[in-house]
Write a protein that holds these residues in place. Structure first.
Motif, PDB file in Angstrom:
ATOM      1  N   LYS A   1      -6.429   3.860  -7.594  1.00 34.95           N
ATOM      2  CA  LYS A   1      -7.549   3.010  -7.995  1.00 34.95           C
ATOM      3  C   LYS A   1      -7.311   1.537  -7.644  1.00 34.95           C
ATOM      4  N   LEU A   2      -6.050   1.105  -7.687  1.00 35.03           N
ATOM      5  CA  LEU A   2      -5.725  -0.291  -7.385  1.00 35.03           C
ATOM      6  C   LEU A   2      -5.501  -0.526  -5.889  1.00 35.03           C
ATOM      7  N   ARG A   3      -5.180   0.534  -5.166  1.00 32.71           N
ATOM      8  CA  ARG A   3      -4.829   0.378  -3.755  1.00 32.71           C
ATOM      9  C   ARG A   3      -5.944  -0.244  -2.916  1.00 32.71           C
ATOM     10  N   PRO A   4      -7.244   0.050  -3.161  1.00 36.90           N
ATOM     11  CA  PRO A   4      -8.302  -0.612  -2.364  1.00 36.90           C
ATOM     12  C   PRO A   4      -8.298  -2.135  -2.482  1.00 36.90           C
ATOM     13  N   LEU A   5      -7.717  -2.653  -3.575  1.00 30.69           N
ATOM     14  CA  LEU A   5      -7.615  -4.108  -3.730  1.00 30.69           C
ATOM     15  C   LEU A   5      -6.740  -4.718  -2.626  1.00 30.69           C
ATOM     16  N   ILE A   6      -5.736  -3.973  -2.185  1.00 27.33           N
ATOM     17  CA  ILE A   6      -4.858  -4.455  -1.115  1.00 27.33           C
ATOM     18  C   ILE A   6      -5.657  -4.625   0.177  1.00 27.33           C
ATOM     19  N   LEU A   7      -6.525  -3.665   0.459  1.00 30.38           N
ATOM     20  CA  LEU A   7      -7.363  -3.763   1.663  1.00 30.38           C
ATOM     21  C   LEU A   7      -8.315  -4.945   1.567  1.00 30.38           C
ATOM     22  N   LEU A   8      -8.892  -5.153   0.387  1.00 28.47           N
ATOM     23  CA  LEU A   8      -9.791  -6.293   0.199  1.00 28.47           C
ATOM     24  C   LEU A   8      -9.040  -7.613   0.400  1.00 28.47           C
TER      25      LEU A   8
ATOM     26  N   ASP B   1     -11.574  12.457  -4.277  1.00 30.03           N
ATOM     27  CA  ASP B   1     -11.125  13.698  -3.666  1.00 30.03           C
ATOM     28  C   ASP B   1     -10.366  13.462  -2.371  1.00 30.03           C
ATOM     29  N   ARG B   2     -10.387  12.239  -1.894  1.00 32.14           N
ATOM     30  CA  ARG B   2      -9.704  11.889  -0.655  1.00 32.14           C
ATOM     31  C   ARG B   2      -8.622  10.850  -0.948  1.00 32.14           C
ATOM     32  N   GLY B   3      -7.416  11.094  -0.506  1.00 28.37           N
ATOM     33  CA  GLY B   3      -6.366  10.091  -0.655  1.00 28.37           C
ATOM     34  C   GLY B   3      -6.703   8.859   0.173  1.00 28.37           C
ATOM     35  N   ASN B   4      -6.335   7.683  -0.336  1.00 26.91           N
ATOM     36  CA  ASN B   4      -6.722   6.468   0.383  1.00 26.91           C
ATOM     37  C   ASN B   4      -5.547   5.698   0.964  1.00 26.91           C
ATOM     38  N   LYS B   5      -4.320   6.204   0.816  1.00 28.46           N
ATOM     39  CA  LYS B   5      -3.159   5.464   1.321  1.00 28.46           C
ATOM     40  C   LYS B   5      -3.195   5.346   2.843  1.00 28.46           C
ATOM     41  N   ILE B   6      -3.370   6.464   3.538  1.00 27.90           N
ATOM     42  CA  ILE B   6      -3.411   6.435   5.003  1.00 27.90           C
ATOM     43  C   ILE B   6      -4.611   5.629   5.479  1.00 27.90           C
ATOM     44  N   PHE B   7      -5.734   5.769   4.788  1.00 28.27           N
ATOM     45  CA  PHE B   7      -6.946   5.037   5.141  1.00 28.27           C
ATOM     46  C   PHE B   7      -6.686   3.530   5.120  1.00 28.27           C
ATOM     47  N   ILE B   8      -6.105   3.037   4.037  1.00 27.83           N
ATOM     48  CA  ILE B   8      -5.893   1.594   3.860  1.00 27.83           C
ATOM     49  C   ILE B   8      -4.860   1.069   4.855  1.00 27.83           C
ATOM     50  N   ILE B   9      -3.771   1.799   5.033  1.00 27.12           N
ATOM     51  CA  ILE B   9      -2.735   1.368   5.980  1.00 27.12           C
ATOM     52  C   ILE B   9      -3.287   1.342   7.400  1.00 27.12           C
ATOM     53  N   SER B  10      -4.076   2.350   7.753  1.00 27.01           N
ATOM     54  CA  SER B  10      -4.668   2.401   9.097  1.00 27.01           C
ATOM     55  C   SER B  10      -5.614   1.237   9.333  1.00 27.01           C
TER      56      SER B  10
ATOM     57  N   ALA C   1       0.830  -1.209   0.000  1.00 31.15           N
ATOM     58  CA  ALA C   1       0.000   0.000   0.000  1.00 31.15           C
ATOM     59  C   ALA C   1       0.863   1.257   0.000  1.00 31.15           C
ATOM     60  N   LEU C   2       2.003   1.196   0.680  1.00 33.63           N
ATOM     61  CA  LEU C   2       2.913   2.341   0.717  1.00 33.63           C
ATOM     62  C   LEU C   2       3.560   2.595  -0.646  1.00 33.63           C
ATOM     63  N   LEU C   3       3.895   1.518  -1.328  1.00 31.35           N
ATOM     64  CA  LEU C   3       4.670   1.647  -2.569  1.00 31.35           C
ATOM     65  C   LEU C   3       3.809   1.799  -3.824  1.00 31.35           C
ATOM     66  N   LEU C   4       2.583   1.249  -3.777  1.00 32.13           N
ATOM     67  CA  LEU C   4       1.723   1.301  -4.957  1.00 32.13           C
ATOM     68  C   LEU C   4       1.258   2.729  -5.223  1.00 32.13           C
ATOM     69  N   LYS C   5       1.452   3.205  -6.423  1.00 28.99           N
ATOM     70  CA  LYS C   5       1.128   4.590  -6.750  1.00 28.99           C
ATOM     71  C   LYS C   5      -0.313   4.769  -7.220  1.00 28.99           C
ATOM     72  N   SER C   6      -0.930   3.718  -7.743  1.00 29.95           N
ATOM     73  CA  SER C   6      -2.284   3.841  -8.286  1.00 29.95           C
ATOM     74  C   SER C   6      -3.317   3.836  -7.160  1.00 29.95           C
TER      75      SER C   6
END
Length: 479
Positions: free
Chosen positions: A24-31, A90-99, A17-22
């Motif tokens: 749109k794809l980052r929510p897949l990591i959380l799933l 409109d909201r970044g999701n990196k911190i959301f997913i890592i948290s 999640a930290l390294l992935l730049k997309s």
């Protein structure tokens, strides 16, 4: 080995999640984290597993049942978040997913904890991991709610830490070296100084009650639940509450062989009644949908404390109630979050007529209200009825009457607002699916939770009630 695999996979997902730049794809990591964690707990729940650190981290029946409920909720939230985060570019999701991933790691650690110090640290870490999620909407109200959440819950957990120091010092007077191991403390409590043990118990109750949101330590709940996104409200009301309840259950386990357990039960019973009273008073005066749900959460933690205070079979029912409430609150908060996004408001006067705007969300919401309100045929009715039945059987008729009266008043208050939300006159300036339309993926996560809380009324895999029974016996309660 299973523990190393769990931590290894979860930390790999955090790094991804930290390294992935997309975005749109980052929510897949959380799933993937939600799916992996569900497979993990099903393996733990259906197999006898050993621990490399049995004195510190080990799944017993109590930890298993709490973590199973937490994992079912977490899975549904990751499914919901998969599309929800894409609708919020409109909201970044990196911190959301890592948290979120950190939260499930710390929740797992808390449920495995066999040491009061580790239990305290992991519960506090789970709390802090939620703080950035409350601020997700980035409004002045959400930052205020976040700081209030951190300040009040951290103050409470600091008081609990004092209680842990005191009980460790009291153990030191008995065995000469002290301990925070839960089983060892349980063995020592009959020989501890009763005054020190009572003082430590009071500090532990205050600290963990503030985390759980029992009245009068609940003042962070209306703001935090009101300003957080719906899926984070579900994590707070279903997830964090279950971890705080686990802390109180561990204290119950430690005190069960000592005479202090009588005082512990009476204090919990009093806090349970106070919580039901506060909920009944404030829920009937609410014009804010999410604040109403916050006081509904105060009601249910009150029911749990009431059941623990009554003792005997009511303890079994209270653990069941924790399990069912964790699941039911997920569906309720997710659907309430949908309603808020559709109308861009959570005020009763702005969100009327949802049934004409989105019938499917309306049906899920009313199902969540009935499930969360303990109405038959949903499983919360079973746990509430068992608590009431045991209250009557133990001769506490006055308390049983209070219990019923408060539940009726609270349910009437909730239904009153629900009718307005469903069938009230639609505001012509609000209520459109143009800006926010829940996807089938999001809706399926809500239906999944509703079906679970319905099916569990009629059928539960045999190892679930057996695990609850074993957890009750672990607390020193014979049923």
């Amino acid at each position: 080995m299973y523990l190393q695999v769990f931590f290894g996979v979860m930390f790999f997902l955090i790094l991804s999640a930290l390294l992935l730049k997309s975005w749109k794809l980052r929510p897949l990591i959380l799933l993937l984290a939600g799916i992996f964690n569900m497979i993990y707990i099903l393996y733990i729940f259906t197999n006898e597993v050993s621990s490399p650190l049995p004195g510190y981290l080990m799944f017993d029946s109590l930890g298993k049942i709490i973590y199973l409920a937490y994992s079912l909720l977490f899975l549904s939230l990751t499914v919901y978040a998969f599309d929800y985060l894409k609708l919020r570019p409109d909201r970044g999701n990196k911190i959301f997913i890592i948290s979120m991933i950190i939260n499930i790691i710390t929740a797992q650690t808390a449920c495995m904890s066999q040491d009061l110090g580790i239990l305290w640290a992991s519960t506090e870490a789970a709390t802090l991991s939620i703080a950035p999620l409350i601020y997700f909407n980035r409004t002045k109200y959400s930052i205020e709610a976040t700081w209030k959440f951190i300040l009040l819950t951290s103050t409470g957990i600091a008081i609990a830490l004092l209680g842990i120091y005191m009980i460790g010092y009291t153990a030191l007077q008995v065995n000469g070296h002290g301990t925070l191991n839960i089983l060892e403390l349980k063995r020592l409590t009959p020989f501890m100084n009763s005054e020190w043990l009572l003082f430590s118990t009071i500090f532990l109750i205050i600290g963990f009650s503030s985390k759980m949101g029992l009245a009068p330590f609940h003042w962070w709940k209306p703001d935090a639940y009101g300003e957080a996104p719906g899926l984070i409200g579900a994590l707070l009301s279903g997830g964090l509450v279950s971890l705080a309840a686990l802390c109180l259950l561990r204290v119950y386990q430690i005190l069960s062989p000592s005479g202090i357990i009588v005082y512990y039960n009476n204090i919990l019973l009093t806090l349970g009644i106070i919580s039901l009273f506060f909920s009944a008073v404030f829920i009937t005066r609410q014009s804010d949908l999410k604040r109403m749900l916050a006081y509904s959460s105060v009601e249910h933690v009150g029911i749990i404390a009431f059941g623990l205070g009554i003792g005997k079979t009511a303890v079994f029912a209270a653990i069941l109630h924790i399990f069912f409430n964790t699941i039911a609150k997920g569906a309720l908060f997710l659907s309430a979050g949908d309603i808020q996004r559709i109308f861009n408001s959570k005020k009763a006067e702005d969100i009327s007529g949802i049934i004409s705007v989105s019938p499917i969300i309306a049906v899920i919401f009313i199902a969540g209200i009935l499930a969360g309100g303990g109405s038959p045929p949903f499983s919360l009715f079973v746990s509430e009825f068992l608590i009431l039945l045991n209250t009557v059987q133990t001769g506490n008729l006055f308390l049983a009457a209070l219990f019923v009266i408060f539940l009726i008043v609270i349910f009437m208050g909730i239904i009153s607002m629900t009718i307005k939300v469903l069938y009230g006159k639609k505001n012509t300036h609000t209520g459109s699916l143009d800006d926010f339309r829940p996807t089938p993926f999001m809706i399926s996560s809500e239906i999944f939770l509703i079906l679970l809380v319905l099916i569990f009324t009629f059928y539960m895999p045999i190892n679930i009630p057996d695990t609850v029974k074993n957890a009750t016996l672990l607390l020193g309660v014979k049923i």
